[in-house]
Design a protein around this motif. Structure first.
Motif, PDB file in Angstrom:
ATOM      1  N   GLU A   1     -12.894 -23.785   9.354  1.00 53.12           N
ATOM      2  CA  GLU A   1     -12.454 -23.469  10.716  1.00 53.12           C
ATOM      3  C   GLU A   1     -11.378 -22.387  10.687  1.00 53.12           C
ATOM      4  O   GLU A   1     -10.425 -22.465   9.907  1.00 53.12           O
ATOM      5  CB  GLU A   1     -11.892 -24.735  11.370  1.00 53.12           C
ATOM      6  N   THR A   2     -11.550 -21.365  11.511  1.00 58.22           N
ATOM      7  CA  THR A   2     -10.538 -20.324  11.650  1.00 58.22           C
ATOM      8  C   THR A   2      -9.567 -20.736  12.751  1.00 58.22           C
ATOM      9  O   THR A   2      -9.966 -20.950  13.895  1.00 58.22           O
ATOM     10  CB  THR A   2     -11.176 -18.971  12.010  1.00 58.22           C
ATOM     11  N   LEU A   3      -8.295 -20.835  12.405  1.00 60.41           N
ATOM     12  CA  LEU A   3      -7.269 -21.276  13.351  1.00 60.41           C
ATOM     13  C   LEU A   3      -6.551 -20.070  13.961  1.00 60.41           C
ATOM     14  O   LEU A   3      -6.609 -18.971  13.416  1.00 60.41           O
ATOM     15  CB  LEU A   3      -6.277 -22.201  12.635  1.00 60.41           C
ATOM     16  N   PRO A   4      -5.859 -20.251  15.080  1.00 62.09           N
ATOM     17  CA  PRO A   4      -5.171 -19.123  15.729  1.00 62.09           C
ATOM     18  C   PRO A   4      -4.127 -18.474  14.833  1.00 62.09           C
ATOM     19  O   PRO A   4      -3.414 -19.149  14.082  1.00 62.09           O
ATOM     20  CB  PRO A   4      -4.507 -19.774  16.948  1.00 62.09           C
ATOM     21  N   ALA A   5      -4.060 -17.146  14.893  1.00 64.97           N
ATOM     22  CA  ALA A   5      -3.070 -16.381  14.126  1.00 64.97           C
ATOM     23  C   ALA A   5      -1.756 -16.347  14.898  1.00 64.97           C
ATOM     24  O   ALA A   5      -1.674 -15.747  15.969  1.00 64.97           O
ATOM     25  CB  ALA A   5      -3.576 -14.970  13.870  1.00 64.97           C
ATOM     26  N   ILE A   6      -0.742 -16.995  14.355  1.00 61.55           N
ATOM     27  CA  ILE A   6       0.595 -17.016  14.958  1.00 61.55           C
ATOM     28  C   ILE A   6       1.600 -16.718  13.855  1.00 61.55           C
ATOM     29  O   ILE A   6       1.514 -17.278  12.764  1.00 61.55           O
ATOM     30  CB  ILE A   6       0.896 -18.388  15.602  1.00 61.55           C
ATOM     31  N   CYS A   7       2.538 -15.846  14.108  1.00 65.70           N
ATOM     32  CA  CYS A   7       3.599 -15.467  13.161  1.00 65.70           C
ATOM     33  C   CYS A   7       3.063 -14.688  11.965  1.00 65.70           C
ATOM     34  O   CYS A   7       3.812 -14.424  11.017  1.00 65.70           O
ATOM     35  CB  CYS A   7       4.361 -16.689  12.652  1.00 65.70           C
ATOM     36  N   SER A   8       1.805 -14.330  11.956  1.00 67.45           N
ATOM     37  CA  SER A   8       1.208 -13.548  10.877  1.00 67.45           C
ATOM     38  C   SER A   8       0.005 -12.819  11.441  1.00 67.45           C
ATOM     39  O   SER A   8      -0.571 -13.237  12.455  1.00 67.45           O
ATOM     40  CB  SER A   8       0.775 -14.461   9.724  1.00 67.45           C
ATOM     41  N   ASP A   9      -0.385 -11.716  10.787  1.00 66.06           N
ATOM     42  CA  ASP A   9      -1.597 -11.026  11.238  1.00 66.06           C
ATOM     43  C   ASP A   9      -2.855 -11.670  10.657  1.00 66.06           C
ATOM     44  O   ASP A   9      -3.965 -11.239  10.959  1.00 66.06           O
ATOM     45  CB  ASP A   9      -1.540  -9.534  10.888  1.00 66.06           C
ATOM     46  N   HIS A  10      -2.680 -12.702   9.827  1.00 67.66           N
ATOM     47  CA  HIS A  10      -3.808 -13.465   9.290  1.00 67.66           C
ATOM     48  C   HIS A  10      -3.923 -14.812   9.987  1.00 67.66           C
ATOM     49  O   HIS A  10      -2.908 -15.464  10.270  1.00 67.66           O
ATOM     50  CB  HIS A  10      -3.630 -13.718   7.791  1.00 67.66           C
ATOM     51  N   SER A  11      -5.140 -15.247  10.216  1.00 67.39           N
ATOM     52  CA  SER A  11      -5.387 -16.593  10.719  1.00 67.39           C
ATOM     53  C   SER A  11      -5.436 -17.570   9.549  1.00 67.39           C
ATOM     54  O   SER A  11      -5.994 -17.257   8.494  1.00 67.39           O
ATOM     55  CB  SER A  11      -6.725 -16.665  11.464  1.00 67.39           C
ATOM     56  N   PRO A  12      -4.899 -18.775   9.713  1.00 70.30           N
ATOM     57  CA  PRO A  12      -5.123 -19.809   8.705  1.00 70.30           C
ATOM     58  C   PRO A  12      -6.590 -20.230   8.737  1.00 70.30           C
ATOM     59  O   PRO A  12      -7.234 -20.173   9.787  1.00 70.30           O
ATOM     60  CB  PRO A  12      -4.219 -20.965   9.157  1.00 70.30           C
TER      61      PRO A  12
END
Length: 327
Positions: A215-226
């Motif tokens: 699952e791709t999670l929302p990108a917050i505080c980084s330009d990468h998604s967890p």
């Protein structure tokens, strides 16, 4: 079992640590892999203990760049094999010991001219027998349909990635929610998004765990998604956590805290002695504050989830025209 992988682009920011804590609380991963932590061993160790992970490996930064960190909940869940600036290899086993496989937590070199070195490194991990899974930020796409915007990717670089996959008998485990895991967040025609983060595995691993999702999670505080890998595994035991009451100093600034304490303290003691009455009032205050803080946290979590849902919706359809709204 659940594995969270994230190129966090620095854990020195309190907001990044707060978002990581929210992910851990919501997704409950047994294993967390972080890249570009930009932290020393001491600071990274503190974070692992803050989130109650029993096992961990920290790869120090080089200057102000890089840094890897792997944390796991149960001490005997993983066995460290080796590590470098671009990987951490561990042996994963379930509690019965019947399923053991190699997990490679991987960070592809961000400089394209040096990426072949990390491809050679990854190829060297291929086990002779048994399951093998790889997760992380590969800093490369397999095909041009995994990129939108900007200049097309080099066919040579993409082919090298595909060759490594073929040599290792590795298959992409797919994605859910959002295909793209990185964006430059530009607000003009230079806006670009790519699928740089993924989980891959060999046939032996897939036969062990045929039910799995990434699952791709929302990108917050980084330009990468967890990304969040979830696969079925039998767990035979559970551990009960005992939570002890602790008054948080930050509650002093919260609306309603003083009223809860005052109301509990005004209650009549009845026929209790002074000491019994004092203990009874303290217990009542503790109980009321615990209930109040749970409600406060629930309201905040619901608000965060609502904002996160809105951000996730934006990022699935993100482009230069709504990049500002995302920010």
């Amino acid at each position: 079992m659940r594995i969270l992988s994230w190129n966090c682009r620095g854990l020195g920011n309190p907001q990044t640590v707060q978002y990581l804590g929210m992910l851990i609380k919501e997704k409950k991963p047994e294993v967390v892999f972080l890249m570009e932590t930009k932290l020393s061993y001491t600071k990274a160790y503190r974070i692992s203990k803050r989130f109650r992970f029993q096992g961990g490996v920290v790869v120090d930064v080089v200057g102000r760049r890089g840094g890897l960190m792997l944390m796991w909940k149960e001490e005997n869940l993983l066995e460290l094999i080796n590590y470098s600036q671009h990987h951490i290899n561990v042996r994963v086993s379930d509690e019965s010991g019947s399923n053991r496989w190699l997990l490679s937590c991987f960070y592809g070199h961000p400089v394209s001219s040096l990426r072949s070195k990390t491809w050679s490194l990854l190829s060297s991990f291929k086990p002779e027998i048994g399951g093998w899974g790889v997760i992380g930020d590969f800093n490369e796409v397999l095909y041009n349909n995994e990129k939108e915007g900007g200049n097309p990717r080099s066919e040579y670089l993409m082919r090298k990635f595909r060759e490594v996959m073929e040599e290792g008998s590795l298959c992409d485990l797919g994605w859910a929610r959002n295909k793209f895991t990185w964006s430059n967040c530009h607000e003009d025609e230079s806006f670009t998004k790519e699928r740089l983060d993924r989980a891959i595995a060999n046939v032996d691993w897939k036969s062990l765990y045929p039910v799995h999702t990434v699952e791709t999670l929302p990108a917050i505080c980084s330009d990468h998604s967890p990304i969040f890998l979830n696969y079925s595994i039998e767990r035979c035991s559970f551990r009960r956590w005992h939570h002890f009451f602790k008054y948080e100093a930050s509650w002093n600034n919260e609306e309603g805290c003083s009223e809860v304490v005052a109301e509990a303290w005004r209650k009549r003691m009845g026929e209790r002695s002074r000491m019994e009455g004092l203990m009874w009032k303290l217990e009542t205050t503790q109980r009321k504050l615990s209930q109040w803080s749970r409600n406060l946290n629930r309201e905040r979590l619901e608000a965060i989830k609502e904002k996160t849902h809105q951000l996730d919706t934006l990022q699935r359809n993100v482009g230069s025209e709504n990049s500002r709204e995302q920010k």
